[in-house]
Write an enzyme that holds these catalytic residues in place. Structure first.
Site, PDB file in Angstrom:
ATOM      1  N   GLY A 193       0.817  -1.204   0.000  1.00  0.00           N
ATOM      2  CA  GLY A 193       0.000   0.000   0.000  1.00  0.00           C
ATOM      3  C   GLY A 193       0.847   1.249   0.000  1.00  0.00           C
ATOM      4  N   GLY A 235       1.668   2.532   5.325  1.00  0.00           N
ATOM      5  CA  GLY A 235       2.640   1.497   5.648  1.00  0.00           C
ATOM      6  C   GLY A 235       3.598   1.919   6.740  1.00  0.00           C
ATOM      7  CD  GLU A 272       4.952  -3.668  -3.502  1.00  0.00           C
ATOM      8  OE1 GLU A 272       4.453  -2.754  -4.197  1.00  0.00           O
ATOM      9  OE2 GLU A 272       4.690  -4.872  -3.627  1.00  0.00           O
ATOM     10  CB  CYS A 310       3.917  -1.462  -6.823  1.00  0.00           C
ATOM     11  SG  CYS A 310       3.885  -3.212  -7.219  1.00  0.00           S
TER      12      CYS A 310
END
Length: 503
Positions: free
Chosen positions: A239, A244, A263, A300
């Site tokens: 996220g 995070g 991540e 990502c």
């Protein structure tokens, strides 16, 4: 019969209500009422997972492999319904979701094969040396053992492969760790139907029902309750950097800290070297545009920044601009993501020295690509330009000489990927860049685009902070299992007391 979402939590085999509700916000169709999670439900799930660990943590590799394969089969049995629900909730196209479902079941089967092989256990045995002088040596046996219950946070951009039965869940279950999933509020129906598949597999394999639980919604309170629960031993998260980092700090601040495998995003720089640009600059520009716009840029590994010599930049930019100009508006996963994308592109456009090459704006839940150009001097002086904007936006950074690429590469923060576009004549420059890039990224690639992460033994999907919170881990590929194991040494234990795999 078509699937109808009930909007409930799955805790240790029971579908239960919560203390409140929220309404889903699908792209198409009406929203449905979903039970919201709570700290009390998180506690129930955590305690059930610990109870299940007493048996599941001692299960055989063959038993766990069969369980993973059963989950894959149950997902496939619900394939059409899963795709229909996920399409309505996320706006992702049918082909993309069918492919992601195949990736999800493929991951489960890959881990099944991996644990059957047994190499991951890293078994080591030093026999006793009773006659050794000046002191005898005891018998020492080492093996990797599961760490206990794991909390997994579903990702917004991969409702299947990085969510309820995604890579984190598959790796933890393969290791022998029960899992508590916090489903993402963007796709609660998808989370529920996949949880039904896992529940069916648990029943088929006669496992303790606490081996898997799903908590829906509940926003920050549920996440905080999970990562601070004393029985949860590790957390997997995909996220934003802000969310995070907050969870990472909670894990570190516990009375007994636990690992947080987060991540958190990446701009995935690409270095376009001179000989490659001279030979195929327009081709590289068009390929970059395709990678930027894929899935509305909601990956990502989206290559948000490219670096090229100023004298060759126009060819790349024109090809990228022409391709992006043909891209129709694409629906984004949530209204919040769409709004964050608009704010992010506005922020880039307002920075000193930034030139807009392709500028667009959508005022609803959709996005169109944006492309900018900036000099290396202005880029280096402004950290805002190196921050991830989740969506189809690219920045071309121009250098006055290829030599300038070296300090530019040194200035990047940790990344998931870094790319070299090069021809044979660029080898010397690439050889100077590579030692820098391999310290910055978990995956370095040549003459390709980083969108698309192969699920394989050698894959590394992680990198130095802030790309991920643990540079020694990966969230994709079989090495991901290591996150949920720890080595234990047994000294002079009788064989009947040892784990079966170490006897």
């Amino acid at each position: 019969m078509a699937f109808t979402a009930q909007g409930r939590h799955l805790i240790a085999g029971d579908w239960v209500d919560g203390p409140g509700t929220f309404t889903s916000t699908p792209v198409t169709g009406a929203g449905h009422v979903v039970q919201a999670g709570s700290a009390e439900l998180a506690d129930r799930a955590g305690r059930a997972a610990e109870e299940a660990f007493l048996s599941y943590g001692r299960s055989t590799r063959a038993e766990r492999a069969a369980f993973l394969e059963a989950i894959a089969e149950e997902i496939e049995a619900r394939g059409a319904d899963i795709t229909a629900v996920a399409m309505a909730e996320t706006g992702l196209p049918e082909a993309r979701l069918n492919g992601e479902r195949g990736r999800t079941t493929g991951q489960l089967r890959l881990f099944a094969a991996h644990i059957r092989d047994g190499t991951y256990l890293d078994r080591r045995i030093d026999p006793a040396l009773p006659e050794r002088q000046p002191l005898p040596r005891p018998e020492l046996r080492m093996i990797e053992r599961p760490i206990g219950p794991v909390a997994v946070f579903g990702a917004s951009n991969f409702p299947l492969a990085f969510s309820t039965a995604g890579g984190d869940t598959a790796a933890a279950l393969a290791a022998g760790c029960p899992v508590v999933v916090k489903g993402h509020e963007a796709h609660p129906g998808t989370s529920e139907i996949v949880a039904q598949a896992i529940a069916a597999a648990i029943a088929r394999c006669a496992l303790h029902p606490g081996v898997f639980s799903l908590l829906q919604g509940g926003a920050r309170a549920v996440g905080e309750a999970l990562v601070t629960h004393p029985l949860i031993q590790a957390v997997g998260f995909t996220g934003s950097l802000g969310a995070g980092r907050a969870l990472f700090d909670l894990c570190a601040g516990r009375p007994v800290p636990i690992p947080f495998f987060g991540e958190l995003g990446s701009v995935n720089p690409m270095f376009l070297l001179p000989e490659a640009l001279a030979a195929r600059g327009a081709e590289i520009g068009a390929g970059w545009a395709g990678s930027l716009a894929m899935g509305a840029g909601q990956f990502c590994t989206n290559p948000g920044i490219a670096i090229a010599p100023a004298a060759q930049a126009d060819t790349v930019l024109e090809a990228a601009r022409a391709a992006l100009a043909q891209t129709a508006p694409q629906v984004m996963l949530t209204e919040g993501i769409a709004e964050a994308y608009r704010r992010g592109t506005d922020r880039i456009a307002a920075q000193p020295g930034v030139e807009a090459v392709q500028l667009s704006r959508c005022n609803d839940r959709s996005a169109q690509p944006n492309l900018f150009r900036v000099s290396a001097a202005d880029f280096t002086a402004n950290h805002i330009l190196s921050e991830e904007v989740f969506g189809p936006v690219g920045i071309l950074v121009t250098v006055e000489s290829p030599e300038e690429m070296i300090p530019l590469a040194q200035g990047f923060e940790g990344q998931l990927t870094a790319t070299l576009h090069m021809d044979a004549g660029d080898t010397a420059l690439a050889a100077r860049l590579l030692p820098v890039l391999e310290r910055k990224a978990g995956r370095v690639l040549a003459n390709g685009f980083p969108t698309g992460v192969e699920v394989a033994d050698a894959m590394v999907h992680g990198g130095p902070y802030p790309a991920s919170t643990n540079f020694g881990a990966t969230s994709v590929g079989t090495m991901a299992i290591r996150r949920f194991l720890r080595p234990v040494c047994y000294q002079n234990l009788a064989p009947e007391l040892l784990p079966e795999d170490l006897r």
